[in-house]
Design a protein around this motif. Structure first.
Motif, PDB file in Angstrom:
ATOM      1  N   PRO A  48     -24.659  12.767 -81.363  1.00  0.00           N
ATOM      2  CA  PRO A  48     -25.474  13.243 -80.247  1.00  0.00           C
ATOM      3  C   PRO A  48     -25.527  12.194 -79.132  1.00  0.00           C
ATOM      4  O   PRO A  48     -25.758  11.023 -79.379  1.00  0.00           O
ATOM      5  CB  PRO A  48     -26.857  13.445 -80.878  1.00  0.00           C
ATOM      6  N   GLY A  49     -25.260  12.635 -77.926  1.00  0.00           N
ATOM      7  CA  GLY A  49     -25.237  11.738 -76.783  1.00  0.00           C
ATOM      8  C   GLY A  49     -23.863  11.193 -76.464  1.00  0.00           C
ATOM      9  O   GLY A  49     -23.644  10.584 -75.433  1.00  0.00           O
ATOM     10  N   PHE A  50     -22.904  11.397 -77.370  1.00  0.00           N
ATOM     11  CA  PHE A  50     -21.563  10.863 -77.161  1.00  0.00           C
ATOM     12  C   PHE A  50     -20.508  11.966 -77.157  1.00  0.00           C
ATOM     13  O   PHE A  50     -19.336  11.722 -77.399  1.00  0.00           O
ATOM     14  CB  PHE A  50     -21.219   9.835 -78.252  1.00  0.00           C
ATOM     15  N   GLU A  51     -20.924  13.185 -76.853  1.00  0.00           N
ATOM     16  CA  GLU A  51     -20.002  14.315 -76.867  1.00  0.00           C
ATOM     17  C   GLU A  51     -18.938  14.213 -75.788  1.00  0.00           C
ATOM     18  O   GLU A  51     -17.844  14.730 -75.931  1.00  0.00           O
ATOM     19  CB  GLU A  51     -20.753  15.647 -76.681  1.00  0.00           C
ATOM     20  N   ASN A  52     -19.260  13.533 -74.691  1.00  0.00           N
ATOM     21  CA  ASN A  52     -18.360  13.496 -73.545  1.00  0.00           C
ATOM     22  C   ASN A  52     -17.693  12.133 -73.356  1.00  0.00           C
ATOM     23  O   ASN A  52     -17.402  11.740 -72.234  1.00  0.00           O
ATOM     24  CB  ASN A  52     -19.129  13.886 -72.278  1.00  0.00           C
ATOM     25  N   VAL A  53     -17.451  11.412 -74.429  1.00  0.00           N
ATOM     26  CA  VAL A  53     -16.784  10.115 -74.331  1.00  0.00           C
ATOM     27  C   VAL A  53     -15.315  10.354 -74.012  1.00  0.00           C
ATOM     28  O   VAL A  53     -14.625  11.095 -74.714  1.00  0.00           O
ATOM     29  CB  VAL A  53     -16.937   9.312 -75.649  1.00  0.00           C
ATOM     30  N   ALA A  54     -14.839   9.720 -72.943  1.00  0.00           N
ATOM     31  CA  ALA A  54     -13.451   9.902 -72.510  1.00  0.00           C
ATOM     32  C   ALA A  54     -12.501   9.119 -73.409  1.00  0.00           C
ATOM     33  O   ALA A  54     -12.759   7.965 -73.741  1.00  0.00           O
ATOM     34  CB  ALA A  54     -13.304   9.436 -71.065  1.00  0.00           C
ATOM     35  N   MET A  55     -11.417   9.766 -73.794  1.00  0.00           N
ATOM     36  CA  MET A  55     -10.389   9.088 -74.573  1.00  0.00           C
ATOM     37  C   MET A  55      -9.861   7.918 -73.746  1.00  0.00           C
ATOM     38  O   MET A  55      -9.665   8.038 -72.548  1.00  0.00           O
ATOM     39  CB  MET A  55      -9.244  10.053 -74.900  1.00  0.00           C
ATOM     40  N   GLY A  56      -9.650   6.789 -74.396  1.00  0.00           N
ATOM     41  CA  GLY A  56      -9.126   5.618 -73.709  1.00  0.00           C
ATOM     42  C   GLY A  56     -10.182   4.787 -73.005  1.00  0.00           C
ATOM     43  O   GLY A  56      -9.869   3.772 -72.404  1.00  0.00           O
ATOM     44  N   SER A  57     -11.456   5.194 -73.109  1.00  0.00           N
ATOM     45  CA  SER A  57     -12.538   4.437 -72.475  1.00  0.00           C
ATOM     46  C   SER A  57     -13.054   3.360 -73.425  1.00  0.00           C
ATOM     47  O   SER A  57     -12.757   3.360 -74.624  1.00  0.00           O
ATOM     48  CB  SER A  57     -13.691   5.374 -72.106  1.00  0.00           C
ATOM     49  N   GLU A  58     -13.843   2.455 -72.872  1.00  0.00           N
ATOM     50  CA  GLU A  58     -14.443   1.406 -73.697  1.00  0.00           C
ATOM     51  C   GLU A  58     -15.342   2.019 -74.767  1.00  0.00           C
ATOM     52  O   GLU A  58     -15.361   1.557 -75.914  1.00  0.00           O
ATOM     53  CB  GLU A  58     -15.227   0.437 -72.815  1.00  0.00           C
ATOM     54  N   GLU A  59     -16.061   3.083 -74.413  1.00  0.00           N
ATOM     55  CA  GLU A  59     -16.915   3.756 -75.390  1.00  0.00           C
ATOM     56  C   GLU A  59     -16.095   4.356 -76.520  1.00  0.00           C
ATOM     57  O   GLU A  59     -16.488   4.312 -77.684  1.00  0.00           O
ATOM     58  CB  GLU A  59     -17.745   4.858 -74.715  1.00  0.00           C
ATOM     59  N   ASP A  60     -14.931   4.915 -76.181  1.00  0.00           N
ATOM     60  CA  ASP A  60     -14.015   5.454 -77.187  1.00  0.00           C
ATOM     61  C   ASP A  60     -13.595   4.352 -78.159  1.00  0.00           C
ATOM     62  O   ASP A  60     -13.602   4.538 -79.371  1.00  0.00           O
ATOM     63  CB  ASP A  60     -12.791   6.069 -76.489  1.00  0.00           C
ATOM     64  N   PHE A  61     -13.253   3.193 -77.616  1.00  0.00           N
ATOM     65  CA  PHE A  61     -12.838   2.059 -78.451  1.00  0.00           C
ATOM     66  C   PHE A  61     -13.962   1.649 -79.396  1.00  0.00           C
ATOM     67  O   PHE A  61     -13.761   1.503 -80.603  1.00  0.00           O
ATOM     68  CB  PHE A  61     -12.429   0.880 -77.557  1.00  0.00           C
ATOM     69  N   ALA A  91      -3.216   0.121 -82.611  1.00  0.00           N
ATOM     70  CA  ALA A  91      -2.733   1.463 -82.266  1.00  0.00           C
ATOM     71  C   ALA A  91      -3.408   1.945 -80.985  1.00  0.00           C
ATOM     72  O   ALA A  91      -2.743   2.479 -80.086  1.00  0.00           O
ATOM     73  CB  ALA A  91      -2.986   2.429 -83.423  1.00  0.00           C
ATOM     74  N   TRP A  92      -4.715   1.755 -80.889  1.00  0.00           N
ATOM     75  CA  TRP A  92      -5.450   2.182 -79.699  1.00  0.00           C
ATOM     76  C   TRP A  92      -4.990   1.397 -78.473  1.00  0.00           C
ATOM     77  O   TRP A  92      -4.765   1.966 -77.405  1.00  0.00           O
ATOM     78  CB  TRP A  92      -6.951   1.998 -79.928  1.00  0.00           C
ATOM     79  N   LEU A  93      -4.860   0.080 -78.612  1.00  0.00           N
ATOM     80  CA  LEU A  93      -4.450  -0.757 -77.485  1.00  0.00           C
ATOM     81  C   LEU A  93      -3.027  -0.431 -77.035  1.00  0.00           C
ATOM     82  O   LEU A  93      -2.731  -0.463 -75.838  1.00  0.00           O
ATOM     83  CB  LEU A  93      -4.567  -2.236 -77.858  1.00  0.00           C
TER      84      LEU A  93
END
Length: 178
Positions: A48-61, A91-93
């Protein structure tokens, strides 16, 4: 007026107030918060609250990869859990090559300040070397050991001190100023 009638009137009044309050807070909530993604009951539902985290963002990491690894006392050797986290980071980086990263090494207070600073630098260097071995360009990274200057927890219990023996991967858009 009987006691039952008075009680019923009070009950109706409270119900009406609750209904009005619910309408008002619903309107406010709709203005302040985006609608939550439907929950399916699966373990991969968004938090909850993180539904819209963009792929490749710091929050995603931070949410989906993890930015901390931990070490045994007086050791800079990566264990299997640390390597698994670093594999995910690599892999993410590699999928997100625009990010730079600062690897910050830390230690507990089990030795002198200078020995803990040296150990924390070795930990950060070990994490960096592992990421390089997994294809992350070394020019995107720098490592810094901080010793025990920045403890997460000030404690004496062994189970607590492990939280201070860590490397934290921090994403950057540009190198730190010298």
């Amino acid at each position: 007026m009987s006691a039952t009638t008075g009680y019923m009137r009070q009950l109706v009044a409270v119900a009406m107030l609750l209904a009005l309050t619910a309408c008002t807070t619903t309107k406010i909530a709709a203005l302040e918060e985006p609608a939550a993604a439907p929950m399916t009951g699966q373990t991969n539902d968004p938090a909850p609250g993180f539904e819209n985290v963009a792929m490749g963002s710091e929050e995603d990491f931070i949410l989906n990869v993890g930015r901390r690894i931990y070490f045994r006392q007086d050791s800079a050797t990566l264990d299997s859990v640390a390597m698994a986290t670093l594999d995910n980071q690599a892999a993410w980086l590699n999928r997100n090559p625009s990010w730079l990263l600062k690897l910050q090494g830390f230690a507990d207070d089990s030795g002198s300040a200078s020995s803990m600073e040296t150990l924390s630098q070795k930990r950060a260097d070990a994490a960096m070397a592992y990421l390089v071995s997994k294809g992350v360009d070394a020019r995107r990274m720098w490592a810094k050991g901080y010793g025990n200057d920045r403890e997460v927890r000030d404690c004496t219990e062994r189970s607590c001190k492990v939280q201070n023996r860590r490397v934290v991967t921090n994403l950057r858009t540009q190198p730190d100023a010298a």
